[in-house]
Enzyme design. Structure first.
Site, PDB file in Angstrom:
ATOM      1  N   CYS A 190       0.856  -1.183   0.000  1.00 48.73           N
ATOM      2  CA  CYS A 190       0.000   0.000   0.000  1.00 48.73           C
ATOM      3  C   CYS A 190       0.895   1.237   0.000  1.00 48.73           C
ATOM      4  O   CYS A 190       2.122   1.140  -0.097  1.00 48.73           O
ATOM      5  CB  CYS A 190      -0.945   0.002   1.203  1.00 48.73           C
ATOM      6  N   CYS A 222       7.374   9.324 -20.020  1.00 56.26           N
ATOM      7  CA  CYS A 222       6.900  10.705 -20.025  1.00 56.26           C
ATOM      8  C   CYS A 222       7.984  11.628 -19.482  1.00 56.26           C
ATOM      9  O   CYS A 222       8.984  11.200 -18.902  1.00 56.26           O
ATOM     10  CB  CYS A 222       5.631  10.836 -19.188  1.00 56.26           C
TER      11      CYS A 222
END
EC number: 2.3.2.31
Length: 838
Positions: free
Chosen positions: A179, A316
């Site tokens: 997480c 990117c």
């Protein structure tokens, strides 16, 4: 009774003989055992009750009595007795088999109970193990440490390895592998149990926090991680490292080693030069494509200057620094916001290079002009699409929902009709609200966010032109360095990476000029003669302002466009008291600038062999009682030999005797008289189509060069009046147009003269010995009587305690007459003799 028993046993034996399959026998045995367990009393009393066969009534058979059967009757009785004895034995054997099977079944039941007990114990033991989500192995619960921030569990070995990798790569914001919750530093210490790694972790955490402080300065010494928080030290930029044994002094502004007698720009330029020399000498320092990493793939973080390598895998351009967490654009290397790639900054999300300046300006203009039309078109299409599309969408959704259910057609059609009717009523409201909110947002973005972002980033390309309106620059910054190699630059611009010593820092005295030029479309800049690039010198003379700037490119095949904008606003009566700043960018290292007396003189105008030329337009305004000073600067490439041109004027002479010099030939001239103001406009054009005039000028120069006298500067020094004149005659005079002059006289005593004069040489022994041959100086004069001869002019310049007084003798020889468009032009010879007194 006995016969019935014998018949039953015989039938049973016949059944046994028929059913010889062992599977069927076992099934029957199991059935018998089950019946015994149920407690049947009738089966326990009779010995033959172990076999329970169903009573089947058979049809009576017809017996046939024969004579032979009567005689064989005794033999059959003996056979039946034998079969009876065999049946009894079979029954006994079957009972023994049943007893054995019962004992086996009891043993099986006992083993099953014991195995069940073992399985329960094993299941209890298996319940104590947990599978790790990282290594997929089962470990005991004590191998899974508890985490404070989340409930996920991983084995201690996997967590320890994970933390080691993250800390070694300076990622200190470590989160859970499953997480996004971050680990507590206390948990990290317990899991690692390594003091060295914890020191690294704490150091990276401290560095990450200090980088966010704008007043924090890190010591530039190698292997020194000391930081100084210098608050308010901008006025006193000298800082000292406080670590014991270091004591390095560095600058607050440039964050480099202290430079006591230099500015930050000069020190940066010196470091870039030394770095470039070391890069040239050692090929191992510079990154190349052969080593697997190009210079464009390694860039420093704009906040903490940590070097980052970007893989050329099509990823990117939104980068995040692992050290300081700075989010920046890989193309412009600036910290970005959420609207960076949506604004016209020129940076693309996946591209490898930003937009050119021209493309950005065109996009900006197109957005500002076409935004209303585009928004209106989008709104006009969206309104009917929403009014029609929403009911259709709602009807299809309701139909698909009721399609697979047991619902009557009437109920389904009623639900579809109701939903479509409701959506028809609601869809115009939704369309109106959407357009009413969306159109203002789009207009605010186009006319609010876009200009603000452009002005903040300085990429709009619009600047003020010295109070003369707005100037739009279309030259491409990114294409200047096309064709060049990777240049080692110490966070400076390309122009600072070259040999650009700044010579002199004087005020221009209010003289304002702006001239930006880049090389014209040239494919072969290196075709110009070597002597121009090796012996060229730029003269900064009194009464003039020469400003040269290097465009900063190492290209050989470059396609740039020339753009010139000149603003001349200064009006003065004298020539003294002005100084210039010249920036040299030639290939020659021994190029120099000398401050000498005289007016502004021209330099060389080289042409490409393929006919490429440089075109400059200059507008000059003059008044009868005032003289205008011009200043200009040109931007030239490294490989070319294009030199800066300067225009000037002289004053201090008696009225009617003064003369003005002009460094370019006039192509068009008109006569205009406005209330005593004389206005002259000229355009300099260098063309290659005037072959006949070139030949005539060359003949004139060859005849005049033999008659020209070379004066002496001193007893032991060679001639200085003929320096570089041959270059001017070869490159400039060979391609110039015929000179056309016109003059409108406000009074009979006012005269204006235009002259083309060659440049004065620099006073240098190595240049004076190799000075080229002499060249005549053509002077075009236009007076009322065309017979006036200029008198001796004295121009004096004082510098310190030394006075240099050159005397210039101007006299005219035979006049060359030329008729062009019913206008008479007279070209006179000018001979110059310079005498100095030291």
């Amino acid at each position: 009774m006995q016969e019935q028993e014998i018949g039953f046993i015989s039938k049973y034996n016949e059944g046994l003989c028929v059913n010889t399959d062992p599977v069927s026998i076992l099934t029957s045995i199991l059935d018998m055992s089950l019946h015994r367990q149920m407690g049947s009393d009738r089966d326990l009393q009779s010995s033959a009750s172990s076999v329970s066969l169903p009573s089947v009534k058979k049809a009576p058979k017809k017996r046939r009595i024969s004579i032979g059967s009567l005689f064989r009757r005794k033999k059959d009785n003996k056979r039946k007795s034998r079969e009876l004895n065999g049946g009894v034995d079979g029954i006994a054997s079957i009972e023994s088999i049943h007893s054995e099977m019962c004992t086996d079944k009891n043993s099986i039941f006992s083993t099953n109970t014991s195995s069940d007990n073992g399985l329960t114990s094993i299941s209890k033991q298996i319940g104590d193990f947990i599978e790790c989500p990282l290594c997929l192995l089962r470990h005991s619960k004590d191998r899974f440490p508890d985490i404070m921030t989340c409930h996920h569990r991983s084995c201690v070995d996997c967590l320890r390895q994970y933390l080691r990798i993250e800390i070694s790569e300076s990622r200190v914001n470590i989160s859970c592998p499953e997480c996004t919750e971050r680990f507590n530093p206390h948990d990290i210490r317990l899991i690692l149990s390594d003091d060295v790694l914890m020191e690294k972790y704490e150091e990276f955490m401290l560095r990450r926090w200090l980088v966010a402080d704008p007043d924090c300065r890190w010591c530039p010494a190698p292997d020194c991680g000391y930081a100084v928080i210098a608050f308010g030290c901008a006025s006193c930029p000298k800082l000292t490292c406080g670590r014991e044994g270091c004591g390095t002094e560095f600058c607050y502004h440039c964050k480099q080693i202290w430079h006591p007698n230099q500015t930050c720009d000069a020190a940066r330029q010196e470091r870039a030069q030394s770095l470039r020399l070391r890069t040239i000498r050692s090929s191992s320092i510079s990154y190349s494509q052969e080593s697997g990493a190009a210079a464009d793939d390694i860039k420093p973080c704009p906040r903490c200057a940590a070097y980052i390598i970007k893989m050329n895998d099509g990823s990117c351009n939104h980068m995040t620094c692992a050290v300081c967490g700075c989010e920046f654009c890989w193309l412009c290397m600036k910290e970005i916001s959420d609207l960076h790639y949506l604004s016209p900054s020129g940076c693309t999300f996946w591209g490898k290079k930003p937009w050119s300046r021209k493309k950005k300006i065109l996009w900006q203009l197109g957005t500002l002009v076409g935004a209303p039309v585009g928004i209106a078109l989008i709104a006009g299409i969206a309104i009917p699409a929403m009014i029609i599309g929403i009911p259709v969408y709602v009807g299809r959704k309701i139909h698909n929902r009721y399609e697979g259910k047991d619902v009557s057609k009437h109920k389904r059609n009623l639900a579809i009709a109701g939903g479509v009717t409701l959506s028809v009523i609601v869809s115009p409201v939704v369309a109106a609200v959407t357009v009413g909110i969306g159109v203002p947002i789009m207009l605010a973005y186009v006319y609010g966010v876009v200009p603000i972002s452009l002005c903040r980033s300085g990429g709009c390309g619009v600047s003020a032109g010295n109070g003369k309106g707005v100037r739009i620059e279309f030259d491409d910054e990114n294409d200047i360095n096309v064709g060049g190699t990777n240049t080692a630059v110490d966070t400076t611009s390309v122009a600072e990476a070259r040999h650009n010593p700044s010579i002199g820092e004087g005020s221009v005295g209010g003289l304002t000029g702006s001239l930006s030029a880049s090389g014209s479309h040239m494919d072969r800049i290196g075709a110009i003669r070597d002597n121009l690039s090796e012996t060229a010198s730029t003269m900064a003379l009194a009464g003039a302002s020469i400003t040269g700037s290097l465009s900063g490119s190492a290209m050989v095949n470059c396609f740039n466009r020339l753009e010139v904008q000149a603003d001349v606003q200064k009006e003065r009566y004298s020539l003294s008291g002005e100084s210039g700043t010249v920036s040299l960018g030639t290939v020659s290292d021994n190029a120099s600038t000398k401050a000498m007396a005289g007016s502004i003189l021209n330099s060389y105008i080289p042409l490409d062999k393929e006919g490429n030329s440089m075109e400059v337009q200059v507008d000059i305004e003059s008044k009868p009682s005032k003289f205008r000073h011009n200043s200009g600067s040109s931007s030239v490439d490294d490989g070319s030999a294009t030199r800066s041109h300067a225009g000037g004027s002289s004053s201090g002479l008696p009225e009617g005797k003064s003369s003005a010099t002009k460094w370019s030939k006039e192509a068009t001239a008109g006569k205009k008289s406005k209330s005593g103001k004389l206005r002259k406009k000229g355009n300099m054009k260098i063309n290659e189509t005037r072959e006949d005039m070139d030949a005539q000028l060359l003949e004139q120069q060859s005849t005049n060069s033999s008659e020209f006298e070379a004066p002496s500067l001193s007893d032991s020094m060679p001639s200085v009046a003929d320096s570089h004149s041959s270059h001017f005659s070869e490159f400039s005079c060979s391609d110039l147009e015929s000179m056309k002059t016109s003059c409108s006289h406000g009074s009979s005593d006012y005269h204006t003269r235009f002259a083309t004069v060659n440049i004065l040489p620099e006073v240098e022994n190595d240049r004076l010995e190799n000075s080229p041959h002499q060249c005549s100086i053509s002077v075009v004069t236009q007076t009322a009587s065309c017979s006036e001869v200029s008198q001796l002019n004295h121009i004096a310049e004082e510098h310190g305690n030394n006075g240099i007084k050159p005397n210039v003798d101007l006299y005219f020889g035979d006049a060359l007459k030329e008729t062009n468009n019913n206008h008479s032009h007279q070209t006179m010879e000018l001979k110059v003799a310079i005498q100095t007194e030291i």
